[in-house]
Design an enzyme around this catalytic site. Structure first.
Site, PDB file in Angstrom:
ATOM      1  N   SER A 170      14.290 -10.584   1.316  1.00 21.99           N
ATOM      2  CA  SER A 170      13.306 -11.127   2.256  1.00 21.99           C
ATOM      3  C   SER A 170      13.911 -12.326   2.976  1.00 21.99           C
ATOM      4  CB  SER A 170      12.062 -11.591   1.477  1.00 21.99           C
ATOM      5  OG  SER A 170      11.252 -12.440   2.260  1.00 21.99           O
ATOM      6  N   TYR A 183       8.440 -16.845  -4.981  1.00 19.19           N
ATOM      7  CA  TYR A 183       8.831 -15.626  -4.263  1.00 19.19           C
ATOM      8  C   TYR A 183      10.167 -15.849  -3.556  1.00 19.19           C
ATOM      9  CZ  TYR A 183       8.368 -11.644  -0.997  1.00 19.19           C
ATOM     10  OH  TYR A 183       8.568 -10.493  -0.277  1.00 19.19           O
TER      11      TYR A 183
HETATM   12  N1  LIG Z   1       5.747  -6.328   4.078  1.00 26.53           N
HETATM   13  C1  LIG Z   1       6.459  -7.395   4.390  1.00 26.53           C
HETATM   14  O1  LIG Z   1       6.147  -8.120   5.336  1.00 26.53           O
HETATM   15  C2  LIG Z   1       7.689  -7.725   3.571  1.00 26.53           C
HETATM   16  C3  LIG Z   1       8.545  -8.732   4.071  1.00 26.53           C
HETATM   17  C4  LIG Z   1       9.677  -9.060   3.351  1.00 26.53           C
HETATM   18  C5  LIG Z   1       9.978  -8.389   2.165  1.00 26.53           C
HETATM   19  N2  LIG Z   1       9.124  -7.424   1.703  1.00 26.53           N
HETATM   20  C6  LIG Z   1       9.486  -6.761   0.437  1.00 26.53           C
HETATM   21  O2  LIG Z   1       9.452  -5.365   0.628  1.00 26.53           O
HETATM   22  C7  LIG Z   1       9.115  -4.713  -0.588  1.00 26.53           C
HETATM   23  C8  LIG Z   1       7.980  -3.732  -0.341  1.00 26.53           C
HETATM   24  O3  LIG Z   1       6.888  -4.426   0.210  1.00 26.53           O
HETATM   25  P1  LIG Z   1       5.680  -3.672   0.928  1.00 26.53           P
HETATM   26  O4  LIG Z   1       5.099  -4.625   1.898  1.00 26.53           O
HETATM   27  O5  LIG Z   1       6.107  -2.311   1.373  1.00 26.53           O
HETATM   28  O6  LIG Z   1       4.651  -3.544  -0.306  1.00 26.53           O
HETATM   29  P2  LIG Z   1       3.393  -2.582  -0.526  1.00 26.53           P
HETATM   30  O7  LIG Z   1       2.951  -1.945   0.741  1.00 26.53           O
HETATM   31  O8  LIG Z   1       2.434  -3.386  -1.327  1.00 26.53           O
HETATM   32  O9  LIG Z   1       3.995  -1.430  -1.470  1.00 26.53           O
HETATM   33  C9  LIG Z   1       4.495  -1.789  -2.725  1.00 26.53           C
HETATM   34  C10 LIG Z   1       4.965  -0.555  -3.449  1.00 26.53           C
HETATM   35  O10 LIG Z   1       5.497  -0.960  -4.715  1.00 26.53           O
HETATM   36  C11 LIG Z   1       4.748  -0.369  -5.773  1.00 26.53           C
HETATM   37  N3  LIG Z   1       4.698  -1.350  -6.853  1.00 26.53           N
HETATM   38  C12 LIG Z   1       4.114  -2.576  -6.833  1.00 26.53           C
HETATM   39  N4  LIG Z   1       4.262  -3.175  -8.019  1.00 26.53           N
HETATM   40  C13 LIG Z   1       4.955  -2.333  -8.813  1.00 26.53           C
HETATM   41  C14 LIG Z   1       5.406  -2.376 -10.155  1.00 26.53           C
HETATM   42  N5  LIG Z   1       5.143  -3.410 -10.952  1.00 26.53           N
HETATM   43  N6  LIG Z   1       6.107  -1.314 -10.649  1.00 26.53           N
HETATM   44  C15 LIG Z   1       6.363  -0.231  -9.867  1.00 26.53           C
HETATM   45  N7  LIG Z   1       5.960  -0.140  -8.593  1.00 26.53           N
HETATM   46  C16 LIG Z   1       5.268  -1.169  -8.073  1.00 26.53           C
HETATM   47  C17 LIG Z   1       3.394  -0.024  -5.139  1.00 26.53           C
HETATM   48  O11 LIG Z   1       2.711   1.044  -5.758  1.00 26.53           O
HETATM   49  P3  LIG Z   1       1.692   0.785  -7.015  1.00 26.53           P
HETATM   50  O12 LIG Z   1       0.764  -0.311  -6.582  1.00 26.53           O
HETATM   51  O13 LIG Z   1       1.045   2.101  -7.259  1.00 26.53           O
HETATM   52  O14 LIG Z   1       2.577   0.373  -8.150  1.00 26.53           O
HETATM   53  C18 LIG Z   1       3.855   0.419  -3.746  1.00 26.53           C
HETATM   54  O15 LIG Z   1       4.373   1.723  -3.799  1.00 26.53           O
HETATM   55  C19 LIG Z   1       8.782  -5.827  -1.591  1.00 26.53           C
HETATM   56  O16 LIG Z   1       9.909  -6.081  -2.392  1.00 26.53           O
HETATM   57  C20 LIG Z   1       8.504  -7.020  -0.692  1.00 26.53           C
HETATM   58  O17 LIG Z   1       8.773  -8.236  -1.345  1.00 26.53           O
HETATM   59  C21 LIG Z   1       7.998  -7.081   2.379  1.00 26.53           C
END
Ligand SMILES: NC(=O)c1ccc[n+]([C@@H]2O[C@H](COP(=O)([O-])OP(=O)(O)OC[C@H]3O[C@@H](n4cnc5c(N)ncnc54)[C@H](OP(=O)(O)O)[C@@H]3O)[C@@H](O)[C@H]2O)c1
Length: 280
Positions: A170, A183
């Site tokens: 990130s 984070y």
């Molecule tokens: N969106 C942003 O703006 C952003 C920016 C920078 C970095 N990121 C990074 O990108 C990654 C994905 O983010 P996202 O926004 O796509 O998140 P998201 O839409 O909330 O999706 C998260 C995914 O991870 C799974 N998950 C969550 N906790 C888990 C656990 N303990 N064990 C196994 N699976 C788990 C969730 O499914 P379940 O709930 O069913 O487990 C879901 O499939 C993260 O590492 C986040 O820090 C995101």
């Protein structure tokens, strides 16, 4: 009228030229690869699954919610009928679940060649307000989980000629972006894990890279972006003047997985609409 219209297309030497080009096409596809994607049921992880499937990789999907994961598995298997799509529900915050994922992979006999450590989360707070339980939980999922998944995957990855790991970091691991320190610290450490493993595992034939997204439109970011004033502030700091899409992160991750990226390791690639380089 151009020459193609009179001399015919694709041209006299097409056979030999295309044969040469097809060698390059191999560098831009993932047939014969098997990718383990964590957090694959939503957001960025789901977009990665679609992108890698489109490039020909077999998929091993992990997330916690079994029912939703199964829906996603069936949908992907229907859309990409030339690949294997399998899923396993696990909470990657827990070591026993991480071990169970690799027992499952061993039972399948699936030859793992790609690992995308995408599962991550946050409970933002000011430093003085974190409970010990909350800040440790952020590290457990964002950092220790990826560290352990890499270690568990190593015996499999080392057997493949073009193995790669991509960690989802990130911009918060590079600069302050109001996410809370835990984070940002966990993502900074994940970036450094990427660099260390790239050096340690280069001779094992495993490339290790990371992406560092700025705001991407997913279920996780939606509540913050629903605040118009906050959204305007975010856009004011983003040269491309829009929020990123999960598919745009997935494309960067796919590139880092491809044989075309064979000389790239230890990098943290910002997928940020220009955010990090936007001075005054
Ligand atoms: N969106 C942003 O703006 C952003 C920016 C920078 C970095 N990121 C990074 O990108 C990654 C994905 O983010 P996202 O926004 O796509 O998140 P998201 O839409 O909330 O999706 C998260 C995914 O991870 C799974 N998950 C969550 N906790 C888990 C656990 N303990 N064990 C196994 N699976 C788990 C969730 O499914 P379940 O709930 O069913 O487990 C879901 O499939 C993260 O590492 C986040 O820090 C995101």
């Amino acid at each position: 009228m151009g020459e193609a219209a009179t001399s015919g297309w694709p041209g006299r030497d097409a056979g030999s030229k295309l044969a040469g080009m097809n060698n390059r096409i191999d560098a831009w596809q993932l047939q014969g690869h098997t990718a383990l994607i964590t957090g694959a049921s939503k957001g960025i992880g789901y977009a990665v699954a679609r992108e890698l499937a489109g490039l020909g990789a077999n998929l091993l999907l992990v997330a916690r919610d079994d029912d939703h994961l199964e829906q996603v598995r069936v949908e992907l298997a229907d859309d990409f009928d030339h690949i294997e799509v399998l899923a396993f529900a696990a909470d990657l915050s827990m070591q026993e679940d991480r071990l169970a994922v690799f027992d499952w992979i061993a039972d399948l006999g699936a030859p793992l060649s790609l690992l995308v450590n995408n599962a991550g989360g946050n409970t933002p707070a000011a430093v003085l307000e974190y409970s010990e339980r909350d800040y440790r939980a952020i590290f457990e999922l964002n950092l220790f989980s990826a560290f352990e998944m890499c270690r568990l995957a190593h015996p499999q990855l080392v057997q493949h000629a073009n193995a790669a790991i991509v960690n989802v970091g990130s911009v918060s691991g590079i600069t302050h972006v109001r996410t809370g320190a835990a984070y940002g610290m966990s993502k900074a450490a994940l970036h450094q894990l990427t660099r260390n493993l790239a050096a340690e595992w280069a001779t094992d034939g495993i490339r290790v890279n990371a992406v560092a997204p700025w705001y991407i439109r997913t279920q996780r970011s939606e509540p913050a972006l629903a605040d118009d004033e906050y959204l305007d502030e975010v856009l004011d700091h983003t040269p491309l003047r829009r929020i990123g899409e999960p598919e745009e992160v997935a494309a960067a991750i796919a590139f880092l997985c491809l044989p075309a990226a064979s000389y790239i390791t230890g990098q943290v690639l910002a997928v940020d609409g220009g955010f990090l380089n936007y001075g005054f």
